[in-house]
Design an enzyme around this catalytic site. Structure first.
Site, PDB file in Angstrom:
ATOM      1  N   HIS B  47      -0.299   4.677 -19.208  1.00  0.00           N
ATOM      2  CA  HIS B  47      -1.411   3.760 -19.419  1.00  0.00           C
ATOM      3  C   HIS B  47      -0.966   2.308 -19.157  1.00  0.00           C
ATOM      4  O   HIS B  47      -1.671   1.537 -18.512  1.00  0.00           O
ATOM      5  CB  HIS B  47      -1.908   3.902 -20.864  1.00  0.00           C
ATOM      6  CG  HIS B  47      -3.128   3.108 -21.160  1.00  0.00           C
ATOM      7  ND1 HIS B  47      -4.386   3.515 -20.753  1.00  0.00           N
ATOM      8  CD2 HIS B  47      -3.296   1.918 -21.781  1.00  0.00           C
ATOM      9  CE1 HIS B  47      -5.265   2.607 -21.123  1.00  0.00           C
ATOM     10  NE2 HIS B  47      -4.631   1.633 -21.766  1.00  0.00           N
ATOM     11  N   GLU B  69      -3.088   9.681 -15.889  1.00  0.00           N
ATOM     12  CA  GLU B  69      -3.614   9.447 -17.225  1.00  0.00           C
ATOM     13  C   GLU B  69      -4.665  10.505 -17.591  1.00  0.00           C
ATOM     14  O   GLU B  69      -4.700  11.007 -18.718  1.00  0.00           O
ATOM     15  CB  GLU B  69      -4.212   8.035 -17.285  1.00  0.00           C
ATOM     16  CG  GLU B  69      -4.416   7.540 -18.684  1.00  0.00           C
ATOM     17  CD  GLU B  69      -5.075   6.166 -18.711  1.00  0.00           C
ATOM     18  OE1 GLU B  69      -5.233   5.529 -17.647  1.00  0.00           O
ATOM     19  OE2 GLU B  69      -5.446   5.745 -19.808  1.00  0.00           O
ATOM     20  N   ASN B 430      30.524  16.851 -10.234  1.00  0.00           N
ATOM     21  CA  ASN B 430      31.720  17.648 -10.069  1.00  0.00           C
ATOM     22  C   ASN B 430      31.801  18.717 -11.167  1.00  0.00           C
ATOM     23  O   ASN B 430      32.081  19.879 -10.897  1.00  0.00           O
ATOM     24  CB  ASN B 430      32.912  16.704 -10.184  1.00  0.00           C
ATOM     25  CG  ASN B 430      34.056  17.166  -9.340  1.00  0.00           C
ATOM     26  OD1 ASN B 430      33.842  17.946  -8.415  1.00  0.00           O
ATOM     27  ND2 ASN B 430      35.246  16.705  -9.649  1.00  0.00           N
TER      28      ASN B 430
END
Lengths: 126, 705
Positions: B47, B69, B430
């Site tokens: 919003h 919204e 990794n």
């Protein structure tokens, strides 16, 4: 046994048996009665024997003496401080309140699962 | 008035923050799909984005936020649920918006526009087509299921004849303790009659308590299911009042009010005390109406509450901060110069002057410390980003991995944090990619199928430590040795783990069995190491085959100041970072050996370390060349130990670092310069650069037994 005694009052043998089974498994001593009149008789026996009662579970719709009448009588007896649980069904919501008004401590809606029963019992019996 | 582009800049900055927070919330929502608080936060965030973009007329963004919204409104109403698919869509929207806000609104590339149109299209599908198929989930949402820690204020006032109904209030309180922690409990005894009028079957007490719980609201309500109709049971969520577990209500209350509310004193005693115009607490104590422990406890809470309430924030441009740091640095140097000038002049024994200088030095150090502290930011924002990284990579690899963050409140210099992003991303990738095994392999090895990665930060001995740990397969020493041999690196089976692991950081070196799309070859651990070293930090590896690997980064608290050791070489005074110094010793005559191909070695506690003649590699003249007359500084570079030959040790000092790069140019072996008390410049050595100068780039440590 855990030293706690609970009375189940119901005209349905199946229901009494299932309550008996669940509570016995959990180490409660169970006393069965088939209606309000029978319940009052059992209470008198208990009193004569000097047995302590920790909880009463009762149906509402019963022949002879119904649940509300039974509770009303209990409240006049020496067992008036014993927590009372009323058994109702989904459709008889108004009965819950009636039972409460008469002096019940709580209610349990049928059908219930073992754990629901134990949950409610443990709320009142420690 | 603010200029238009100034407003736009603020908008972009705000949007960046909103999107980052939004991402975290979405990831949380995925775990607790019914959490109303998160849904509300997400709703508010979108919003706000919509409103902000409207203000700056960024219509592309407004359109997307608007559609989003709408979907969120349905989610909030419980009409749809936060399915993984929906959350993925939301996360994609976050990504799209992140890229969008970096574009000037007037020149949004066509490809990005198309992507937004696609996202809007997908969001529209949730406007009522896809409804909840999962009935129980919806029922739960209706049942006000709320998870996450919260504080509930519970008022319990029972009918006096409650015992007749077979209910014991104490049992209810016990039941509450099973659902959480009662952080405050007050029993109101005002209604208690004199003993001779008291009836044993009547309840005269009422309670008010605060329960901290993680259970759903409904679980707490259920406790009172049988009593809430004819008794007064009020349950309020007061989580907003609590900050860091402290009740903010205390902040603006008088001590007397708190004591009364807590039921520690009664109104009458309090009024009497206040009437005497002394501090209420003291008077009540004197009169023995209150015990001192209880008072201390309440005072402590009131204090904490005030402190937290006063913490407010202000946004400052970091450029301004940097300028301030520099100026404060200059000031500290200025004060030191003045002190030295006075010490060597006729005023050296003037007490007033010396006192004033002492005072000035103390204040300027305090100012410096405070300014440094302003630059510190918590690692939280950086750490939180990795939840997304782990989620995405793990998903792509078909692994399930939990990332646990700890020490997110640890503060570190903003510049350091900014440069940590890439190295940490490398290390985490990794760990996820190469460290953690596939679920099948894990089960075979008796591990839970879900892998775990820990990301921790903490402070230790004036350094910030950041650890990336995984519970994966660990580093296989044998494979590492084989791989090194194959790559033509001189290794031996006797090499220590640390020495072997150092190989991992060589460019182009990788032990990964198969090259995955994600990490590529070697994952650029060499780049990680370079990045960390450029922050004057070090990286260590600990691993146990089969049970996991830890990469530990040691970083300085700040880049602006360095704890250094001043040493003399020829006519120069150099500064060596204290962080890497182990010891300074005078070599014994027979302690130095020359070995063919290995150069000069010096014995230090039974170990032979390479000796580096600093004057030689830096090209200084007039230095002491006979080691027996000089001093060697034993250093630890993270990979190896070495000995630096210097003329003399002058002492420790805190140096404010001046960058050579900005004023001159980068020089190998030099990380910056600092100005000494007498105004001379001291070069700050970069240990890794010195190591590089002395040994070259690719040599690894060799053991001389």
């Amino acid at each position: 046994m855990n030293g706690k005694t609970i009375m189940i009052v119901d005209d349905s043998a199946t229901l009494r048996a299932s309550v008996n089974f669940v509570l016995s498994e959990a180490e409660y001593t169970v006393i069965q009665a088939k209606d309000g009149m029978d319940g009052l008789a059992k209470l008198r026996d208990l009193q004569a024997a000097g047995t302590k009662l920790d909880m009463i579970i009762t149906d509402i719709n019963m022949p002879n003496l119904d649940g509300i009448g039974f509770i009303t009588e209990i409240k006049k007896s020496d067992y008036r401080y014993v927590p009372i649980l009323v058994l109702t069904t989904e459709s008889e919501n108004a009965k819950k309140m009636e039972g409460k008004a008469a002096g019940a401590a709580g209610w349990l809606v049928k059908p219930f699962k073992p754990e629901q029963l134990l949950w409610v019992v443990k709320k009142f019996v420690r | 008035m603010l200029k238009k582009d100034e407003i736009y800049r603020v908008f972009v900055e705000e949007s960046r923050e909103i999107l980052t927070a939004l991402e975290t919330d979405l990831l949380d929502l995925e775990k607790n799909i019914l959490d109303e608080e998160i849904i509300n936060r997400v709703f508010r965030a979108v919003h706000t984005l919509k409103g902000g973009s409207g203000m700056v007329e960024f219509s592309v963004l407004t359109d997307l936020a608007h559609e989003w919204e709408n979907v969120l409104a349905r989610l909030r109403a419980g009409e749809i649920k936060a399915s993984p698919r929906l959350i993925s869509l939301f996360l994609e929207a976050v990504d799209t918006l992140k890229r969008l806000i970096e574009q000037p609104p007037a020149r949004v590339p066509e490809a990005l526009r198309a992507e937004i149109a696609r996202t809007i299209d997908q969001l529209r599908r949730y406007h009522g087509v896809e409804t909840v198929s999962d009935a129980p989930a919806r029922k739960a949402a209706d049942g006000r299921e709320k998870f996450g820690e919260k504080y509930l204020n519970i008022v319990m006032k029972f009918r006096p004849d409650i015992y007749l109904a077979g209910t014991d209030p104490l049992l209810l309180i016990k039941e509450l303790t099973e659902q959480g922690e009662i952080v405050r409990l007050r029993c109101d005894t005002d209604a208690l009659p004199p003993l001779d009028q008291m009836r044993p079957d009547t309840l005269y007490l009422s309670w008010e308590l605060v329960l901290r719980t993680e259970k759903p609201f409904s679980a707490i309500e259920n406790i009172f299911i049988f009593v809430r109709d004819e008794n007064t049971i009020l349950i309020d969520d007061v989580s907003h009042r609590f900050k860091d577990g402290v009740d903010m209500l205390y902040a603006d209350k008088k001590l007397g009010e708190i004591l009364e509310e807590e039921g520690l004193v009664d109104r009458h005693d309090l009024e009497e005390a206040i009437g005497e115009q002394k501090r209420a607490g003291e008077i009540l104590l004197e009169k023995k109406k209150l015990d001192s422990q209880a008072l201390d406890e309440v005072l402590r809470r009131q204090q904490r509450s005030k402190e937290i309430a006063q913490t407010s924030t202000l946004r400052v441009d970091t450029g301004k901060l940097d300028k301030l740091v520099n100026l404060v640095g200059e000031m500290v140097i200025g004060v030191a110069r003045m002190s030295q000038t006075v010490q060597s002049g006729p005023l050296a024994h003037n007490r007033d002057i010396n006192d004033t200088i002492d005072h000035l030095e103390r204040i300027s150090r305090d100012v410096q410390e405070q300014v440094m502290r302003v630059r510190m930011v918590p690692v939280e924002a950086t750490f939180r980003r990795f939840q997304r990284v782990v989620r995405d990579i793990a998903g792509d690899l078909g692994k399930k991995i939990n990332l646990y963050l700890s020490g997110i409140e640890t503060e570190i210099d903003k510049t350091v944090v900014e440069h940590l992003d890439d190295p940490l991303k490398h290390l985490i990738r990794n760990a996820v990619d190469h460290g953690i095994e596939s679920p099948e392999d894990r089960v075979k090895r008796g591990k839970p199928p879900d892998g775990t990665v820990w990301l921790r930060a903490y402070q230790q001995e004036g350094k910030i430590i950041i650890e990336v740990e995984d519970d994966g397969s660990g580093i296989d020493r044998e494979r590492l040795l084989r791989k090194a041999k194959d790559s033509g690196i001189a290794v031996s089976a006797e090499m220590t783990d640390q020495e072997l692991y150092a190989l991992l950081f060589l460019p182009g070196f990788s032990t990964a069995k198969k090259v995955t799309e994600l990490s590529g070859r070697g994952v650029g651990l060499d780049v990680v190491k370079r990045n960390i070293e450029s922050l004057r930090g070090a990286i260590e590896v600990y691993s146990e085959k089969g049970s996991g690997t830890i990469f530990r980064l040691k970083l300085p608290l700040t880049l602006a100041i360095i704890d250094g050791m001043r040493v003399a070489v020829g006519s120069e005074i150099l500064t060596i970072p204290l962080l890497s110094i182990i010891e300074a010793v005078r070599p014994s005559p027979d302690g130095i050996k020359t070995i063919e191909g290995k150069g000069e070695l010096i014995e230090f506690r039974g170990e032979y370390l390479p000796l580096i003649r600093l004057y030689e590699i830096l090209g200084f003249e007039g230095a002491i060349t006979n080691p027996e007359e000089a001093i060697v500084i034993i250093l630890e570079s993270g990979i190896r130990r070495m000995a630096l030959l210097v003329d003399d040790v002058i002492g420790q000092h805190q140096a404010v670092i001046k960058s050579l790069e900005t004023n001159f140019r980068r020089i190998e072996g030099v990380s910056g310069a600092t100005i000494l008390g007498d105004g001379r410049v001291s070069i700050i050595l970069d240990i890794h650069g010195i190591e590089h100068l002395a040994f070259g780039g690719h040599r690894t440590s060799e053991v001389v037994a």
